[in-house]
Design a protein around this motif. Structure first.
Motif, PDB file in Angstrom:
ATOM      1  N   ARG A 265       6.155  -6.311  11.186  1.00  0.00           N
ATOM      2  CA  ARG A 265       6.536  -5.436  10.430  1.00  0.00           C
ATOM      3  C   ARG A 265       5.032  -5.500  10.015  1.00  0.00           C
ATOM      4  NH1 ARG A 265       8.005  -2.018   7.225  1.00  0.00           N
ATOM      5  NH2 ARG A 265       9.529  -1.624   8.007  1.00  0.00           N
ATOM      6  N   LEU A 266       4.878  -7.548   9.885  1.00  0.00           N
ATOM      7  CA  LEU A 266       3.128  -7.710   9.078  1.00  0.00           C
ATOM      8  C   LEU A 266       1.681  -6.769   9.480  1.00  0.00           C
ATOM      9  CD1 LEU A 266       4.172 -10.938   8.235  1.00  0.00           C
ATOM     10  CD2 LEU A 266       4.268  -9.441   7.001  1.00  0.00           C
ATOM     11  N   LEU A 267       2.130  -6.733  10.495  1.00  0.00           N
ATOM     12  CA  LEU A 267       0.961  -5.588  10.863  1.00  0.00           C
ATOM     13  C   LEU A 267       1.209  -4.780  10.486  1.00  0.00           C
ATOM     14  CD1 LEU A 267       0.942  -6.971  15.104  1.00  0.00           C
ATOM     15  CD2 LEU A 267      -1.001  -6.974  13.793  1.00  0.00           C
ATOM     16  N   ASN A 268       2.712  -3.491  10.748  1.00  0.00           N
ATOM     17  CA  ASN A 268       2.286  -2.191   9.748  1.00  0.00           C
ATOM     18  C   ASN A 268       1.980  -2.834   8.037  1.00  0.00           C
ATOM     19  OD1 ASN A 268       4.148  -0.714   8.174  1.00  0.00           O
ATOM     20  ND2 ASN A 268       3.893   0.514  10.288  1.00  0.00           N
ATOM     21  N   ASP A 269       2.511  -3.704   7.842  1.00  0.00           N
ATOM     22  CA  ASP A 269       2.297  -3.692   6.265  1.00  0.00           C
ATOM     23  C   ASP A 269       0.587  -3.427   6.019  1.00  0.00           C
ATOM     24  OD1 ASP A 269       5.067  -3.548   5.516  1.00  0.00           O
ATOM     25  OD2 ASP A 269       4.490  -5.632   5.346  1.00  0.00           O
ATOM     26  N   ALA A 270       0.361  -4.256   6.975  1.00  0.00           N
ATOM     27  CA  ALA A 270      -1.148  -4.466   6.675  1.00  0.00           C
ATOM     28  C   ALA A 270      -1.951  -3.309   6.428  1.00  0.00           C
ATOM     29  CB  ALA A 270      -1.885  -6.044   7.452  1.00  0.00           C
ATOM     30  N   GLN A 271      -1.734  -2.280   7.300  1.00  0.00           N
ATOM     31  CA  GLN A 271      -1.927  -0.646   7.419  1.00  0.00           C
ATOM     32  C   GLN A 271      -1.535   0.124   6.908  1.00  0.00           C
ATOM     33  OE1 GLN A 271      -4.940  -0.746   9.244  1.00  0.00           O
ATOM     34  NE2 GLN A 271      -4.830  -2.856  10.176  1.00  0.00           N
ATOM     35  N   THR A 272      -0.835  -0.024   6.174  1.00  0.00           N
ATOM     36  CA  THR A 272       0.066   1.273   5.285  1.00  0.00           C
ATOM     37  C   THR A 272      -0.116   1.457   4.103  1.00  0.00           C
ATOM     38  OG1 THR A 272       2.362   0.058   6.223  1.00  0.00           O
ATOM     39  CG2 THR A 272       1.075   1.573   7.164  1.00  0.00           C
ATOM     40  N   TYR A 273      -0.164  -0.677   3.451  1.00  0.00           N
ATOM     41  CA  TYR A 273       0.160  -0.320   1.886  1.00  0.00           C
ATOM     42  C   TYR A 273      -0.383   0.603   0.806  1.00  0.00           C
ATOM     43  CZ  TYR A 273      -4.714  -1.647   1.400  1.00  0.00           C
ATOM     44  OH  TYR A 273      -5.881  -1.922   1.193  1.00  0.00           O
ATOM     45  N   GLU A 274      -1.592   1.354   0.898  1.00  0.00           N
ATOM     46  CA  GLU A 274      -1.577   2.446   0.549  1.00  0.00           C
ATOM     47  C   GLU A 274      -0.332   4.191   0.516  1.00  0.00           C
ATOM     48  OE1 GLU A 274      -5.785   3.757   1.615  1.00  0.00           O
ATOM     49  OE2 GLU A 274      -6.987   1.820   0.316  1.00  0.00           O
ATOM     50  N   ARG A 275      -0.152   4.092   1.799  1.00  0.00           N
ATOM     51  CA  ARG A 275       0.378   5.067   1.506  1.00  0.00           C
ATOM     52  C   ARG A 275       2.338   4.562   1.171  1.00  0.00           C
ATOM     53  NH1 ARG A 275       2.219   5.349   7.284  1.00  0.00           N
ATOM     54  NH2 ARG A 275       4.133   4.823   6.417  1.00  0.00           N
ATOM     55  N   GLU A 276       2.845   3.646   1.248  1.00  0.00           N
ATOM     56  CA  GLU A 276       3.906   3.348   0.530  1.00  0.00           C
ATOM     57  C   GLU A 276       4.549   2.756  -0.384  1.00  0.00           C
ATOM     58  OE1 GLU A 276       4.866  -0.457   3.325  1.00  0.00           O
ATOM     59  OE2 GLU A 276       5.935   0.886   4.926  1.00  0.00           O
ATOM     60  N   TYR A 277       3.182   2.671  -0.965  1.00  0.00           N
ATOM     61  CA  TYR A 277       2.797   1.991  -2.967  1.00  0.00           C
ATOM     62  C   TYR A 277       2.825   3.560  -3.141  1.00  0.00           C
ATOM     63  CZ  TYR A 277       1.420   0.675  -7.031  1.00  0.00           C
ATOM     64  OH  TYR A 277       1.186   0.769  -8.806  1.00  0.00           O
ATOM     65  N   SER A 278       2.047   4.735  -2.990  1.00  0.00           N
ATOM     66  CA  SER A 278       2.135   6.188  -3.253  1.00  0.00           C
ATOM     67  C   SER A 278       3.993   6.881  -3.037  1.00  0.00           C
ATOM     68  CB  SER A 278       1.385   7.366  -2.498  1.00  0.00           C
ATOM     69  OG  SER A 278       2.348   6.982  -1.588  1.00  0.00           O
ATOM     70  N   GLU A 279       4.227   6.127  -1.912  1.00  0.00           N
ATOM     71  CA  GLU A 279       6.072   6.832  -1.799  1.00  0.00           C
ATOM     72  C   GLU A 279       6.887   5.866  -3.034  1.00  0.00           C
ATOM     73  OE1 GLU A 279       6.036   5.791   1.994  1.00  0.00           O
ATOM     74  OE2 GLU A 279       5.328   8.177   2.827  1.00  0.00           O
ATOM     75  N   GLY A 280       6.466   4.491  -3.405  1.00  0.00           N
ATOM     76  CA  GLY A 280       7.588   3.887  -4.729  1.00  0.00           C
ATOM     77  C   GLY A 280       7.968   2.671  -3.740  1.00  0.00           C
ATOM     78  N   LYS A 281       6.854   2.360  -2.181  1.00  0.00           N
ATOM     79  CA  LYS A 281       7.891   1.829  -1.868  1.00  0.00           C
ATOM     80  C   LYS A 281       6.944   0.131  -2.011  1.00  0.00           C
ATOM     81  CE  LYS A 281       9.551   2.222   1.871  1.00  0.00           C
ATOM     82  NZ  LYS A 281       9.291   2.647   3.398  1.00  0.00           N
ATOM     83  N   VAL A 282       7.564  -1.453  -1.858  1.00  0.00           N
ATOM     84  CA  VAL A 282       6.450  -2.244  -2.164  1.00  0.00           C
ATOM     85  C   VAL A 282       6.372  -2.831  -0.213  1.00  0.00           C
ATOM     86  CG1 VAL A 282       7.079  -3.000  -4.191  1.00  0.00           C
ATOM     87  CG2 VAL A 282       8.565  -3.700  -2.507  1.00  0.00           C
TER      88      VAL A 282
END
Length: 581
Positions: A463-480
């Protein structure tokens, strides 16, 4: 020793997959000085012993290559090379070539003897830098309790650098220091051009760019096979390993046979996707090839077909469900899906909210029931309810994230991670596969705290590896996620890059803790099952170490082809003597 080898090329991969002969294994054992005391058939025993006697008498060896099924050899007594470095080199080569499983008994004997010498601080290990570093790395990765403090006086840069990556605690300061200075010196040698024309250049380059936990086993096997003639000088520093052609021939056959099986399994899964109408879901990423790569790349033995197929199948389903909850489904559709899974066999009492819900639920329902029936036979007890429970835990956690998003609730970092390790969706992929790797798992084992902790560490790391690489896309989708939460909760004092750097600490901690749990011998969960958690951890690193390779439709295509589709490209002068089936 002069050695003439006659290779038989009449076997196709398809035929060889079921071949139970022992000629090739016997040939390799004989050439390496390993003498079988008893083979399944007397004719095999007589044949091999005659060949060994012939080698001892006149130094010439002519042998046939048949099948290499490990079952054809029983009660093996061995004559090993004299020096520890020679023995460990053989073990290392067999593991790197993906064929160590054919020599489990011989390897265990070698490692037991090496471990005994390690505990006695045998001069043959402690006063030779390469032997010491190699012994530490191989013993630790095979579950032996070896201390890193013995490396403090050694200096083989490459072996020490690789050994430094086998860290299981942040308190292993020696490994941290060794990794830093050996890595620095190796980089200096590369940049200076000192290694440019040496056989070690590619090996050093690969070690620096790809720590062992960031790549898939089968990719390493392919690389080792294709560059075998370049790197074998390291193994052949001793005269005790005269059989490198035989090792290469066996590795080539094993890899090619496996590729044929992988291609058949992938075709089977492609048919399942169409039959289940999953390809009709426009919102969903189609990631079958990537998930099957993760299965074949780590669970590579041909006989583990069920593990690979169910791993990839459930990977496809969890990816589709993740996309359904993120972008594809309305709140009503998602609630309908959760209720359907909760009702399970009584789901017919309510209607599907949409065709999308029907497709997704039907695929989950059918696959879980089929997998559960098969796993229940293997385990000797009904495990279907555990599989349903695994899916329910995932869906409910995903629903929590949806409710946070709709209400614009910002969880604390602790709240987020407690839920997010579950929504990373590795449960339905890894946990069912455990039932097929061999050991019997009682209800008490799957409820044991060790089982849950292995799952938590693996999932949190991913999960943390994924978060480090996907934060921009998820932020644009309204996710933290963990990166954006750190920035928000710092009040703007922390940058995105600082937040990404900060979460690297728990990533490293989870990886080390997981490896320590996997390698220790005690515990309720059997070792083959623990290793599956580690394999998935490596898969997470493989896709998310430097970028979001999983979401990219092209980034890992080359690796898919390398493991599944493309024939080996052998290099070196002796490659023409190796059969490619």
């Amino acid at each position: 020793m002069a050695m003439t080898v006659r290779l038989c090329s009449s076997l196709s991969p398809k035929a060889d997959a079921n071949n139970s002969g022992g000629h090739q294994l016997c040939r390799l054992m004989a050439a390496c000085g390993i003498v079988p005391a008893q083979l399944t058939r007397p004719s095999h025993r007589h044949h091999v012993l005659n060949r060994v006697a012939q080698v001892q008498k006149n130094g010439m060896m002519t042998l046939d290559v048949g099948g290499h099924d490990k079952k054809s050899v029983k009660n093996v007594s061995t004559v090993y090379p004299k020096h520890i470095y020679s023995q460990l080199s053989m073990v290392d080569v067999l593991e790197n070539m993906g064929i160590s499983r054919y020599f489990d008994d011989e390897i265990k004997c070698i490692l037991d003897n090496t471990y005994s010498s390690w505990l006695q601080r045998d001069e043959e290990i402690m006063q030779d830098v390469e032997t010491c570093a190699m012994a530490f790395r191989i013993l630790r990765m095979n579950g032996y309790n070896v201390s890193s403090r013995y490396l403090s006086d050694t200096g083989s840069l490459l072996e020490l650098y690789k050994a430094s990556k086998v860290s299981i605690s942040e308190d292993e300061f020696i490994l941290n220091c060794i990794g830093s200075w050996s890595g620095y010196l190796l980089k200096e040698q590369l940049s200076s051009g000192a290694l440019k024309r040496t056989p070690l250049f590619k090996e050093v380059e690969h070690a620096l760019s790809c720590p062992f936990y960031t790549t898939l086993d089968r990719l390493n096997h392919r690389r080792a096979i294709e560059h075998f003639n370049v790197s074998c000088h390291q193994m052949l520093k001793t005269a005790y390993l005269p059989c490198h052609e035989d090792i290469l021939a066996l590795a080539v056959r094993d890899f090619n046979t496996s590729q044929y099986i992988y291609q058949q399994e992938l075709q089977q899964l492609e048919s399942w996707v169409k039959e289940s109408r999953l390809d009709k879901l426009q919102f969903a990423r189609q990631k079958l090839a990537y998930f099957y790569l993760s299965a074949a790349g780590t669970i590579f033995p041909p006989e583990q077909s069920d593990v690979r197929v169910f791993w990839a199948l459930n990977g496809v389903l969890t990816t589709i469900v993740d996309d359904f909850f993120d972008v594809g489904g309305s709140k009503e559709e998602l609630e309908n899906l959760v209720i359907l899974v909760e009702m399970w066999d009584e789901h017919h009492k309510i209607e599907y909210y949409s065709e999308q819900v029907e497709i997704v639920f039907s695929a989950i329902y059918t696959s879980v029931n089929q997998l559960g029936a098969k796993a229940s036979v293997v385990q000797g007890r009904d495990v279907t309810n555990h599989l349903i429970e695994t899916w329910l835990n995932l869906l409910r956690s995903m629903m929590t994230e949806v409710e946070w998003r709709i209400s614009k609730y910002v969880p604390t970092a602790e709240e987020y991670l407690e839920n997010a390790f579950m929504t990373f969706a590795l449960g339905p992929v890894v946990l069912p596969a455990l039932y097929f790797v061999g050991p019997t798992l009682s209800e008490s084992v799957v409820r044991d705290p060790e089982y849950r902790e292995l799952f938590r560490l693996m999932s949190t790391c991913g999960r943390l590896l994924n978060d480090a690489q996907t934060y921009e896309r998820e932020y644009s989708e309204g996710k933290v996620n963990s990166v954006s939460l750190l920035v928000l909760q710092s009040g703007g004092s922390m940058s995105i890059e600082e937040a990404r750097s900060e979460i690297q600490k728990p990533i490293d901690a989870c990886r080390r803790d997981l490896l320590r749990m996997v390698l220790r011998q005690e515990g309720a969960v059997p070792r083959p099952c623990k290793e599956l958690f580690w394999k998935m951890c490596k898969v997470c690193y493989f896709f998310y170490y430097r970028s979001d390779g999983f979401s990219s439709p092209e980034e890992k295509v080359r690796e898919v082809n390398a493991v599944i589709n493309e024939p080996l490209q052998l290099k070196g002068s002796s490659s023409s003597d190796v059969p490619v089936w």
